[in-house]
Design a protein around this motif. Structure first.
Motif, PDB file in Angstrom:
ATOM      1  N   GLY A  11       0.788  -1.221   0.000  1.00 28.37           N
ATOM      2  CA  GLY A  11       0.000   0.000   0.000  1.00 28.37           C
ATOM      3  C   GLY A  11       0.817   1.267   0.000  1.00 28.37           C
ATOM      4  N   ASN A  73      -7.381  -6.760   0.947  1.00 36.15           N
ATOM      5  CA  ASN A  73      -7.714  -5.341   0.871  1.00 36.15           C
ATOM      6  C   ASN A  73      -7.727  -4.697   2.258  1.00 36.15           C
ATOM      7  N   TYR A  77      -5.149  -1.865   3.485  1.00 30.15           N
ATOM      8  CA  TYR A  77      -5.680  -0.592   3.978  1.00 30.15           C
ATOM      9  C   TYR A  77      -5.127  -0.267   5.367  1.00 30.15           C
ATOM     10  N   SER A  80      -1.449   0.833   5.020  1.00 31.95           N
ATOM     11  CA  SER A  80      -1.250   2.094   4.298  1.00 31.95           C
ATOM     12  C   SER A  80      -1.738   3.303   5.081  1.00 31.95           C
ATOM     13  N   THR A  81      -2.637   3.107   6.056  1.00 28.39           N
ATOM     14  CA  THR A  81      -3.189   4.248   6.797  1.00 28.39           C
ATOM     15  C   THR A  81      -2.407   4.571   8.075  1.00 28.39           C
TER      16      THR A  81
END
Length: 366
Positions: A11, A73, A77, A80-81
């Motif tokens: 990500g 996914n 997520y 990546s956050t």
């Protein structure tokens, strides 16, 4: 190529990471590889669990792939956050909801694999439970037929008791007239006199009644025995028809309950393994120092934030200036006689047109 794929799985911003060192790229490639292989394990676990439910290989694989993509996914997520800002406490608070989500995902992934790993032990527990259920099922069905069978057997015993009592009565009459003939009892006269004949006739009448009673009761007993046989057949049929339900008592929930009856420690360590796999990218990112990628990402985000704030402030100033100019312009022209006379003329023409239109409408109505 593989390295680029794993970086994509992490990500991370590939444009920023491309300008970083190989060490920084390898770090995110490792994080992405963990995310990818976690999704693979989730696919396998979901496929096995769904195969246990549907007993269809293709459906299990299809929905297992969908579940694996969903986990992929979510993990991507989560990673990546998480932003590195140099403050570990803020980063930990930021990552806490994501760690909770990773904990839930680890439980969901590990449980089907535990079912497969301990399949033989679970089958043994299920076999014992099926045997217990079979015995319990037979006892419950028997309780439904027991009152009826007891009543039917009681009727047979009652009919047989009538025959036994009648036989005892006939035997007693037989002994009486024999003793009379032998002079042992009664008149105590040897020979077959009038008293003997009277007692013999009484015995013969009772014997005829006994034969008739046996015939009648035998027919009744046969009818009752047929009812008992039918009840026993119904009992056997109920046991037979309910047994497949017990034999199929090996679904997902039954296996999970059977797993819970096994020693908890091996299952717990398998769960810890998947929890470690699932949370390792998060903790790797939390514990690792800020790298070139983090600084470049922060610089890019701050630059964009600064630009947005500048544009916002500039638009606010432009709006304020334009409002002030418009106010000044209208204040200057509001006292001009030429504009006043022009608007006065137009207002008069408008009112005349309205009056003419009203007059025409009223005239039409009349």
């Amino acid at each position: 190529m593989l390295k680029k794929f794993f970086i994509l799985c992490s990500g991370a911003d590939t444009d920023i990471l491309r300008a970083c060192s190989n060490g920084e790229q390898n770090k995110y490639a490792g994080i992405g590889a963990t995310v990818f292989f976690t999704a693979i394990m989730a696919t396998i676990a979901a496929s096995y669990a769904l195969f246990t439910i549907f007993d269809n290989l293709y459906s299990a694989i299809l929905f297992g792939l969908i579940w694996g993509l969903l986990i992929f996914n979510l993990d991507r997520y989560i990673i990546s956050t998480i932003k590195k800002n140099g403050n570990f406490t803020d980063e930990l608070i930021q990552a806490t909801p994501r760690i909770i989500l990773a904990l839930i995902i680890a439980i969901v992934i590990s449980k089907p694999l535990e079912l497969k790993i301990f399949e033989k032990e679970i089958n043994q527990v299920l076999l014992e439970e099926k045997n217990t259920l079979t015995l319990s099922n037979k006892n419950q069905i028997a309780e439904q037929f027991t009152p009826k069978l007891e009543a039917l057997n009681s009727n047979i015993d009652s009919l047989q008791s009538q025959i036994n009592r009648k036989e005892a009565e006939v035997n007693a009459l037989y002994n009486i007239y024999i003793n009379e003939a032998e002079g042992i009892a009664g008149t105590k006269r040897l020979g077959k006199g009038p008293v003997y004949k009277e007692k013999r006739d009484k015995h013969d009448t009772a014997l005829a009644d006994l034969q008739q009673l046996k015939t009648e009761n035998k027919a009744k007993i046969e009818t009752i025995e047929a009812q008992i046989a039918q009840a026993e057949t119904d009992y056997a049929n109920k046991v037979t028809t309910s047994q497949p339900i017990i034999n199929n008592f090996d679904g997902l929930m039954a296996r999970v309950n059977a797993l819970n009856k096994l020693p908890w420690l091996p299952s717990f360590f398998i769960f810890l393994l998947f929890l470690a796999i699932e949370t390792s990218p998060i903790f790797a990112k939390l514990l690792s120092p800020r790298g070139a990628y983090d600084f470049k990402l922060e610089d890019q985000e701050n630059a964009l934030k600064t630009q947005v704030l500048q544009n916002k402030n500039q638009r606010e100033i432009m709006l304020e200036t334009d409002t002030a100019i418009n106010d000044r312009i209208y204040n200057d022209i509001k006292n001009e006689d030429e504009l006043y006379n022009y608007k006065r003329k137009k207002a008069r023409e408008l009112m005349q047109l309205q009056a003419d239109a009203f007059y025409k409408k009223q005239k039409t109505i009349l």
